[in-house]
Design a protein around this motif. Structure first.
Motif, PDB file in Angstrom:
ATOM      1  N   PRO A  68       0.834  -1.209   0.000  1.00 20.09           N
ATOM      2  CA  PRO A  68       0.000   0.000   0.000  1.00 20.09           C
ATOM      3  C   PRO A  68       0.861   1.249   0.000  1.00 20.09           C
ATOM      4  O   PRO A  68       2.023   1.213   0.385  1.00 20.09           O
ATOM      5  CB  PRO A  68      -0.807  -0.127   1.285  1.00 20.09           C
ATOM      6  CG  PRO A  68       0.067  -0.909   2.206  1.00 20.09           C
ATOM      7  CD  PRO A  68       0.830  -1.865   1.311  1.00 20.09           C
ATOM      8  N   VAL A  69       0.283   2.362  -0.395  1.00 20.08           N
ATOM      9  CA  VAL A  69       1.046   3.604  -0.520  1.00 20.08           C
ATOM     10  C   VAL A  69       1.168   4.347   0.803  1.00 20.08           C
ATOM     11  O   VAL A  69       1.982   5.253   0.928  1.00 20.08           O
ATOM     12  CB  VAL A  69       0.432   4.531  -1.593  1.00 20.08           C
ATOM     13  CG1 VAL A  69       0.559   3.903  -2.954  1.00 20.08           C
ATOM     14  CG2 VAL A  69      -1.006   4.861  -1.277  1.00 20.08           C
ATOM     15  N   THR A  70       0.355   3.985   1.793  1.00 17.19           N
ATOM     16  CA  THR A  70       0.444   4.613   3.114  1.00 17.19           C
ATOM     17  C   THR A  70       0.552   3.548   4.199  1.00 17.19           C
ATOM     18  O   THR A  70       0.120   2.406   3.998  1.00 17.19           O
ATOM     19  CB  THR A  70      -0.784   5.504   3.417  1.00 17.19           C
ATOM     20  OG1 THR A  70      -1.946   4.697   3.425  1.00 17.19           O
ATOM     21  CG2 THR A  70      -0.913   6.632   2.418  1.00 17.19           C
ATOM     22  N   VAL A  71       1.127   3.935   5.314  1.00 20.11           N
ATOM     23  CA  VAL A  71       1.230   3.043   6.468  1.00 20.11           C
ATOM     24  C   VAL A  71       0.715   3.765   7.704  1.00 20.11           C
ATOM     25  O   VAL A  71       0.619   4.990   7.745  1.00 20.11           O
ATOM     26  CB  VAL A  71       2.687   2.568   6.705  1.00 20.11           C
ATOM     27  CG1 VAL A  71       3.150   1.643   5.610  1.00 20.11           C
ATOM     28  CG2 VAL A  71       3.626   3.727   6.884  1.00 20.11           C
ATOM     29  N   LYS A  72       0.388   2.971   8.721  1.00 24.10           N
ATOM     30  CA  LYS A  72      -0.061   3.489  10.012  1.00 24.10           C
ATOM     31  C   LYS A  72       1.097   3.326  10.987  1.00 24.10           C
ATOM     32  O   LYS A  72       1.597   2.215  11.188  1.00 24.10           O
ATOM     33  CB  LYS A  72      -1.279   2.686  10.474  1.00 24.10           C
ATOM     34  CG  LYS A  72      -1.840   3.093  11.802  1.00 24.10           C
ATOM     35  CD  LYS A  72      -3.053   2.224  12.115  1.00 24.10           C
ATOM     36  CE  LYS A  72      -3.641   2.516  13.447  1.00 24.10           C
ATOM     37  NZ  LYS A  72      -4.813   1.662  13.727  1.00 24.10           N
ATOM     38  N   VAL A  73       1.527   4.435  11.583  1.00 24.96           N
ATOM     39  CA  VAL A  73       2.687   4.420  12.468  1.00 24.96           C
ATOM     40  C   VAL A  73       2.274   4.915  13.852  1.00 24.96           C
ATOM     41  O   VAL A  73       1.645   5.965  13.977  1.00 24.96           O
ATOM     42  CB  VAL A  73       3.821   5.304  11.912  1.00 24.96           C
ATOM     43  CG1 VAL A  73       5.008   5.310  12.856  1.00 24.96           C
ATOM     44  CG2 VAL A  73       4.242   4.834  10.541  1.00 24.96           C
ATOM     45  N   LEU A  90       7.928  12.816  10.538  1.00 25.06           N
ATOM     46  CA  LEU A  90       8.095  11.374  10.364  1.00 25.06           C
ATOM     47  C   LEU A  90       8.174  11.072   8.877  1.00 25.06           C
ATOM     48  O   LEU A  90       7.385  11.588   8.089  1.00 25.06           O
ATOM     49  CB  LEU A  90       6.905  10.617  10.971  1.00 25.06           C
ATOM     50  CG  LEU A  90       6.584  10.895  12.434  1.00 25.06           C
ATOM     51  CD1 LEU A  90       5.313  10.165  12.829  1.00 25.06           C
ATOM     52  CD2 LEU A  90       7.724  10.457  13.310  1.00 25.06           C
ATOM     53  N   ARG A  91       9.102  10.215   8.483  1.00 21.10           N
ATOM     54  CA  ARG A  91       9.228   9.838   7.089  1.00 21.10           C
ATOM     55  C   ARG A  91       9.254   8.317   6.974  1.00 21.10           C
ATOM     56  O   ARG A  91      10.078   7.667   7.601  1.00 21.10           O
ATOM     57  CB  ARG A  91      10.508  10.417   6.491  1.00 21.10           C
ATOM     58  CG  ARG A  91      10.434  11.908   6.247  1.00 21.10           C
ATOM     59  CD  ARG A  91      11.739  12.422   5.673  1.00 21.10           C
ATOM     60  NE  ARG A  91      11.998  13.817   5.925  1.00 21.10           N
ATOM     61  CZ  ARG A  91      12.216  14.399   7.085  1.00 21.10           C
ATOM     62  NH1 ARG A  91      12.192  13.696   8.171  1.00 21.10           N
ATOM     63  NH2 ARG A  91      12.460  15.678   7.190  1.00 21.10           N
ATOM     64  N   ALA A  92       8.346   7.801   6.164  1.00 22.70           N
ATOM     65  CA  ALA A  92       8.309   6.363   5.895  1.00 22.70           C
ATOM     66  C   ALA A  92       8.972   6.132   4.542  1.00 22.70           C
ATOM     67  O   ALA A  92       8.587   6.741   3.545  1.00 22.70           O
ATOM     68  CB  ALA A  92       6.873   5.862   5.881  1.00 22.70           C
ATOM     69  N   THR A  93       9.979   5.260   4.515  1.00 22.05           N
ATOM     70  CA  THR A  93      10.690   4.976   3.274  1.00 22.05           C
ATOM     71  C   THR A  93      10.868   3.483   3.098  1.00 22.05           C
ATOM     72  O   THR A  93      10.821   2.716   4.062  1.00 22.05           O
ATOM     73  CB  THR A  93      12.086   5.639   3.253  1.00 22.05           C
ATOM     74  OG1 THR A  93      12.836   5.171   4.363  1.00 22.05           O
ATOM     75  CG2 THR A  93      11.987   7.146   3.286  1.00 22.05           C
ATOM     76  N   VAL A  94      11.067   3.093   1.854  1.00 22.46           N
ATOM     77  CA  VAL A  94      11.439   1.718   1.540  1.00 22.46           C
ATOM     78  C   VAL A  94      12.655   1.823   0.621  1.00 22.46           C
ATOM     79  O   VAL A  94      12.663   2.595  -0.341  1.00 22.46           O
ATOM     80  CB  VAL A  94      10.262   0.926   0.915  1.00 22.46           C
ATOM     81  CG1 VAL A  94       9.804   1.536  -0.384  1.00 22.46           C
ATOM     82  CG2 VAL A  94      10.607  -0.527   0.732  1.00 22.46           C
ATOM     83  N   ASN A  95      13.715   1.101   0.940  1.00 31.11           N
ATOM     84  CA  ASN A  95      14.987   1.213   0.236  1.00 31.11           C
ATOM     85  C   ASN A  95      15.100   0.129  -0.832  1.00 31.11           C
ATOM     86  O   ASN A  95      15.133  -1.061  -0.517  1.00 31.11           O
ATOM     87  CB  ASN A  95      16.136   1.097   1.237  1.00 31.11           C
ATOM     88  CG  ASN A  95      17.473   1.455   0.645  1.00 31.11           C
ATOM     89  OD1 ASN A  95      17.611   1.633  -0.559  1.00 31.11           O
ATOM     90  ND2 ASN A  95      18.463   1.565   1.505  1.00 31.11           N
ATOM     91  N   SER A 112      11.963   7.296   9.757  1.00 30.63           N
ATOM     92  CA  SER A 112      12.935   8.218  10.359  1.00 30.63           C
ATOM     93  C   SER A 112      12.178   9.108  11.338  1.00 30.63           C
ATOM     94  O   SER A 112      11.098   9.608  11.035  1.00 30.63           O
ATOM     95  CB  SER A 112      13.645   9.043   9.292  1.00 30.63           C
ATOM     96  OG  SER A 112      12.722   9.819   8.578  1.00 30.63           O
ATOM     97  N   LEU A 113      12.770   9.273  12.518  1.00 32.31           N
ATOM     98  CA  LEU A 113      12.103   9.953  13.625  1.00 32.31           C
ATOM     99  C   LEU A 113      12.964  11.074  14.179  1.00 32.31           C
ATOM    100  O   LEU A 113      14.190  11.024  14.086  1.00 32.31           O
ATOM    101  CB  LEU A 113      11.847   8.961  14.766  1.00 32.31           C
ATOM    102  CG  LEU A 113      11.024   7.735  14.458  1.00 32.31           C
ATOM    103  CD1 LEU A 113      11.148   6.731  15.581  1.00 32.31           C
ATOM    104  CD2 LEU A 113       9.582   8.132  14.267  1.00 32.31           C
TER     105      LEU A 113
END
Length: 138
Positions: A68-73, A90-95, A112-113
């Motif tokens: 999915p394009v969004t996540v719940k953190v 807050l940044r959600a990334t996939v490498n 990243s926090l």
């Protein structure tokens, strides 16, 4: 027995006065120099729609698709830090740097926090990353 109380009465009164003065001084210093206890309460916040960005090598200009394009953190930290925390921090990334895949690959989401903030949960913690289809292929 009477000499026990009356002999050297001046020294005994002076000693009692000196002991009381020392106790009072120490007691006052201990209570005045007591360090206030910092607020150690923690607060937890959940961000529902945090967009997942793809991190790739600079030479890789392909547009990857993430599902999915969004996540719940859910994050936690001291109440003072959490009061000013914004979703943009807050940044959600996939490498995908160095990943080789033809159809798709399931990769972990990295968050990243800011300082003093910790991750409690990421849902989902992995996302499906697919490379773009070449023109003419379906």
């Amino acid at each position: 027995m009477r000499d026990l109380f009356t002999k050297d009465l001046g020294w005994k009164i002076f000693s009692l006065f000196l002991a009381a003065a020392i106790w009072f001084t120490v007691n006052t210093v201990l209570h005045e120099s007591a360090v206030p206890v910092p607020d150690t309460s923690f607060k937890t916040i959940t961000y529902d729609n945090l967009s997942v960005a793809v991190v790739a090598a600079t030479a890789d200009v392909r547009a990857y698709h993430v599902a999915p394009v969004t996540v719940k953190v859910t994050v936690t930290g001291p109440a003072t830090a959490m009061k000013t925390l914004q979703a943009g921090e807050l940044r959600a990334t996939v490498n995908v740097t160095g990943a080789s895949f033809a159809n798709g690959l399931i990769l972990p989401v990295e968050i990243s926090l800011p300082p003093k903030v910790a991750i409690v949960a990421i849902e989902p913690d992995r996302v499906l990353v697919t490379p773009p289809t070449a023109p003419g292929k379906k």
